[in-house]
Design a protein around this motif. Structure first.
Motif, PDB file in Angstrom:
ATOM      1  N   ASN A   1      -6.446 -12.094  -4.711  1.00 35.74           N
ATOM      2  CA  ASN A   1      -6.109 -11.553  -3.403  1.00 35.74           C
ATOM      3  C   ASN A   1      -4.771 -12.062  -2.866  1.00 35.74           C
ATOM      4  O   ASN A   1      -4.449 -11.836  -1.716  1.00 35.74           O
ATOM      5  CB  ASN A   1      -7.211 -11.886  -2.394  1.00 35.74           C
ATOM      6  CG  ASN A   1      -8.500 -11.170  -2.729  1.00 35.74           C
ATOM      7  OD1 ASN A   1      -8.463 -10.083  -3.299  1.00 35.74           O
ATOM      8  ND2 ASN A   1      -9.629 -11.766  -2.397  1.00 35.74           N
TER       9      ASN A   1
ATOM     10  N   SER B   1       0.006  -8.269  -1.962  1.00 34.95           N
ATOM     11  CA  SER B   1      -0.218  -7.056  -1.174  1.00 34.95           C
ATOM     12  C   SER B   1       1.036  -6.200  -1.193  1.00 34.95           C
ATOM     13  O   SER B   1       2.125  -6.658  -1.542  1.00 34.95           O
ATOM     14  CB  SER B   1      -0.577  -7.403   0.272  1.00 34.95           C
ATOM     15  OG  SER B   1       0.520  -8.036   0.917  1.00 34.95           O
TER      16      SER B   1
ATOM     17  N   THR C   1       3.084  -3.344   1.386  1.00 36.60           N
ATOM     18  CA  THR C   1       3.208  -2.739   2.702  1.00 36.60           C
ATOM     19  C   THR C   1       4.088  -1.508   2.585  1.00 36.60           C
ATOM     20  O   THR C   1       5.152  -1.565   1.951  1.00 36.60           O
ATOM     21  CB  THR C   1       3.825  -3.722   3.706  1.00 36.60           C
ATOM     22  OG1 THR C   1       3.006  -4.886   3.790  1.00 36.60           O
ATOM     23  CG2 THR C   1       3.930  -3.089   5.087  1.00 36.60           C
TER      24      THR C   1
ATOM     25  N   SER D   1      -1.011  -0.399   4.165  1.00 36.61           N
ATOM     26  CA  SER D   1      -0.947  -1.554   3.271  1.00 36.61           C
ATOM     27  C   SER D   1      -1.888  -1.340   2.102  1.00 36.61           C
ATOM     28  O   SER D   1      -2.853  -0.561   2.176  1.00 36.61           O
ATOM     29  CB  SER D   1      -1.306  -2.843   4.011  1.00 36.61           C
ATOM     30  OG  SER D   1      -2.629  -2.778   4.507  1.00 36.61           O
TER      31      SER D   1
ATOM     32  N   LEU E   1      -3.892  -3.661  -0.957  1.00 33.44           N
ATOM     33  CA  LEU E   1      -4.240  -4.961  -1.520  1.00 33.44           C
ATOM     34  C   LEU E   1      -4.092  -4.897  -3.034  1.00 33.44           C
ATOM     35  O   LEU E   1      -4.573  -3.970  -3.678  1.00 33.44           O
ATOM     36  CB  LEU E   1      -5.677  -5.327  -1.146  1.00 33.44           C
ATOM     37  CG  LEU E   1      -6.150  -6.726  -1.555  1.00 33.44           C
ATOM     38  CD1 LEU E   1      -5.356  -7.791  -0.822  1.00 33.44           C
ATOM     39  CD2 LEU E   1      -7.646  -6.872  -1.274  1.00 33.44           C
TER      40      LEU E   1
ATOM     41  N   SER F   1      -6.816   3.642  -3.401  1.00 30.65           N
ATOM     42  CA  SER F   1      -6.546   2.826  -2.217  1.00 30.65           C
ATOM     43  C   SER F   1      -5.456   3.367  -1.309  1.00 30.65           C
ATOM     44  O   SER F   1      -5.369   2.957  -0.149  1.00 30.65           O
ATOM     45  CB  SER F   1      -6.173   1.398  -2.647  1.00 30.65           C
ATOM     46  OG  SER F   1      -5.035   1.413  -3.491  1.00 30.65           O
TER      47      SER F   1
END
Length: 747
Positions: free
Chosen positions: A418, A421, A423, A433, A435, A464
């Motif tokens: 994690n 990321s 943006t 955004s 992940l 996503s």
């Protein structure tokens, strides 16, 4: 779409050549840098003196010194005459022996001048040379001016004419020399201080880039080659080898350091990368400067090799000659000077004190960094037309299932899944955004950094994120920022990468940067790039990025061609230029600069499903289209050397920089008026043995035929002429009023 991996054996050398087939070669210049230099060429100073130029006085840096080349740390020089701290000195070209300037209107000559007395009655004359004046003459081409003492004579002759001996001439003639060579001049030298502790480098001959190295440890390297800072060869059209690029640090204060402080200089270097391999006789050299001795000393060097991984150099600095308040270091390369050749890449330059030195790994900069930029969030392309994307019933299908991220981690720890990321911004505002979910974003690296592992991970964006299809307009542009974190002493400059996801009126596989020149070889060879658009639409032409390489082929001919699909390879020709209106490669210097080749007569070619776009070339030479070696799409590149009877898939990794243009509302904003082709006369037969006929496109007045050396062979005002008796070869026909030059083959 596949990004460049780490399989060394798959790389094809830039010198790969086959008699008939595909071929790749080095670039002659750097298109990105050449674009800037040509744009600013009109502002270049051509004066032969140093008048109104600047000498910059560098500031002194403090330890530690570090550059991973992810940002620009080159000193910029742009002082103005009225800036604070700017001083100047005015120097004169002509001084007397007391070193005082001569008068502003002083002129003279070094040729001996004299007074001539002519006696008419005797028919004789005598010459009396003038007495010269000793003058100090300065060279104002370099500061400080150097002077030498010369004899200067008056810049005229005096002629006296008298009738008898002892007579006088009431009005002697004075004849002035035209353009006397000794003229008073002056030059003002300006001095400007620079004070930027974030700028490390005094010069910028190297190429700061993120596309030329192979598996770099961070985004950005300094590349050494045979090109100057403007991207132009140091010695074009030669085989000369010599020292080329320099990378010189500002002065560094190390006067407080002692041998006990364990001052280490470390760096990473790589031969060739994705560019041209340096030969055994080429080298990369590191030098240290001793201010006490005023001397540069070689402290490290390596000879050229074929493609290699990044390696580490580290040097303990314990010589008191270098522990001064004005220490400097510099890299320089020795290699070919005629183009983008013999490449070296330098990264992670680090100069620091390492108290309590505990082994070689202690001297290296522990870091976590992106190795490559990200170029697209789309599955197959780096750009597609906006109307094609926004019309998709399920835009997730177009998003990438494997956005590849290659990172380097020189910490002996992992980064969790994690810790990364993306943006997405639109018009400067936050859009969304993503992940970065995977088992491992960046693997653990062994404590011994000489392993140089570069783990990669693929990230599925399909489920996503999608770009907002409701946005109106002819084109769209989204800014995408990818970030990763981790490591207490991590250098943050390379922890992110930013790119623009563009949607215009074309499809593209490439990232806009060419690392090599590509093309098939052989008379009548074909090159075809495969595309499968999101929807049926009409093609109007192609954008092609031609690059200058070893041989100038800008006069070679090709015809733009489109094929349909035949079980995964080019099939029937659905469009081809009229052979009488063939094209030539055009070089557009600049980053991401393409030539627009529109179909004849504003034709629009309907395509539905997979198609192929490229050319049929008339001569054997490689036409040198740009090859992006960072994004691997050679499974979409096909070529034929037997007239299109059989096709081969390219084995040279990369993306050929040919982009199909589709008919959209952008036609107007991108210059639809340019689609209207110039009316061009037809010339036939070609090839010919004797008779040539011109079919004028408009009013015909005259034409000129030249040979390969540019010499005029004949001039004609007739639309028919004969080439009988001329030697076999290539000739060029120029028709008055037309820009196109017709190439004629004489059999």
């Amino acid at each position: 779409m596949k990004y460049f991996g780490i399989l060394l054996s798959f790389l094809v050398p830039l010198a790969a050549i086959s008699q008939y087939g595909e071929e790749v070669g080095p670039l002659t210049g750097n298109p990105k840098l050449l674009g800037k230099s040509i744009q600013n060429a009109t502002n270049a100073k051509s004066d032969l003196t140093y008048d109104s130029t600047f000498i910059y006085i560098s500031d002194t840096l403090q330890l530690p010194i570090f550059d991973d080349f992810s940002t620009n740390k080159f000193q910029e020089y742009g002082a103005n005459f009225n800036d604070p701290g700017v001083t100047s000195i005015l120097e004169y070209q002509l001084l007397n022996l007391a070193s005082q300037p001569l008068a502003a209107n002083y002129i003279g000559t070094q040729q001996v001048t004299f007074r001539r007395l002519y006696i008419v009655q005797a028919g004789t004359f005598t010459d009396t040379p003038f007495v010269p004046e000793e003058v100090q003459n300065g060279d104002l081409s370099e500061y400080p001016a150097s002077y030498q003492t010369i004899d200067v004579y008056p810049p005229y002759y005096i002629y006296d004419t008298i009738t008898t001996v002892g007579g006088t001439d009431p009005s002697p003639d004075t004849v002035w020399i035209t353009g006397p060579e000794i003229v008073q001049d002056s030059a003002r030298q300006f001095f400007a201080p620079v004070n930027n502790q974030n700028a490390i480098w005094l010069d910028k001959e190297v190429y700061l880039n993120n596309s030329m190295a192979w598996n770099p440890w961070s985004i950005g390297v300094a590349t050494f080659d045979g090109l100057d800072e403007k991207g132009y060869p140091y010695a074009i059209n030669t085989t000369n080898t010599n020292y080329a690029d320099h990378l010189t640090s500002k002065p560094i204060d190390m006067s407080t350091m002692t041998p006990a402080d364990s001052v280490y200089f470390t760096f990473m270097f790589q031969a060739q990368g994705l560019a041209d391999p340096p030969e055994q006789g080429d080298s990369l050299i590191l030098q240290f400067y001793s201010s006490t001795l005023d001397d540069w000393n070689n402290v490290w060097s390596t000879n050229g090799v074929a493609l290699d991984t990044f390696r580490v150099g580290h040097i303990l600095i314990d010589n008191p000659d270098y522990l001064t308040d004005a220490f400097q270091f510099r890299f320089k390369n020795f290699g070919g000077l005629s183009g983008s050749l013999d490449h070296w890449h330098v990264d992670y330059v680090n100069l620091r004190s390492v108290p309590g030195f505990g082994g070689s790994a202690d001297t290296f900069a522990r870091d976590i960094a992106f190795s490559y930029p990200i170029h697209t969030l789309l599955e197959d392309y780096t750009s597609v037309p906006w109307d094609h994307y926004k019309n998709l019933a399920n835009p997730n299908d177009a998003m990438s299932s494997q956005v590849n991220i290659t990172m380097a981690n020189s910490f002996p720890t992992e980064i969790g899944a994690n810790d990364g990321s993306m943006t997405v911004n639109y018009g400067g505002a936050f859009e969304g955004s993503i992940l970065l979910v995977s088992d491992i974003l960046c693997d653990n690296v062994n404590d011994n950094y000489f392993r140089l592992d570069l783990p990669s991970s693929a990230h599925d964006i399909k489920s996503s994120y999608t770009f907002d299809q409701s946005k109106s307009g002819l084109s769209q542009e989204f800014e995408v920022i990818a970030e990763a974190t981790g490591g207490a002493t991590n250098f943050t400059g390379n922890d992110s990468t930013i790119f623009k996801q563009e949607f215009k009126n074309y499809y593209s596989y490439d990232d806009g940067s060419a690392e090599a020149a590509y093309g098939p070889t052989g008379v009548q060879s074909r090159l075809a790039i495969q595309y499968t658009p999101y929807e049926a639409d009409s093609l109007i032409g192609a954008m092609i990025h031609f690059v200058p390489s070893v041989v100038d082929v800008s006069n070679n001919l090709f015809v733009l061609t489109v094929w349909d699909d035949d079980n995964g390879e080019p099939g029937n020709v659905i469009y081809e230029d009229n052979p009488f209106l063939s094209r030539t490669p055009e070089y557009n210097y600049g980053y991401n600069m393409f030539t627009y080749y529109y179909f004849e007569d504003t034709s629009k070619i309907h395509v539905d499903g997979t198609f192929y776009i490229g050319w049929r070339q008339l001569e054997a030479d490689r036409l040198n289209v740009g090859l992006d070696r960072n994004i691997i799409n050679n499974d979409h590149t096909f070529f034929s050397v037997d007239g299109g009877s059989t096709w081969e898939s390219s084995t040279i990794e990369g993306s050929v920089m040919i982009r199909p243009i589709f008919s959209t509302g952008l036609d107007i904003t991108l210059g639809l008026e340019s689609i209207q082709p110039e009316k061009v006369s037809q010339v036939y037969p070609n090839p010919t043995r004797d008779q040539v006929t011109i079919v004028p496109a408009g009013e015909f007045t005259s034409a000129v035929l030249r040979n390969m050396q540019g010499q005029i062979i004949l001039k004609t005002s007739q639309t028919q002429f004969t080439m009988e008796g001329l030697p076999s070869g290539i000739y060029f026909l120029e028709i008055a009023g037309e820009r196109k030059v017709h190439k004629i083959s004489k059999l």
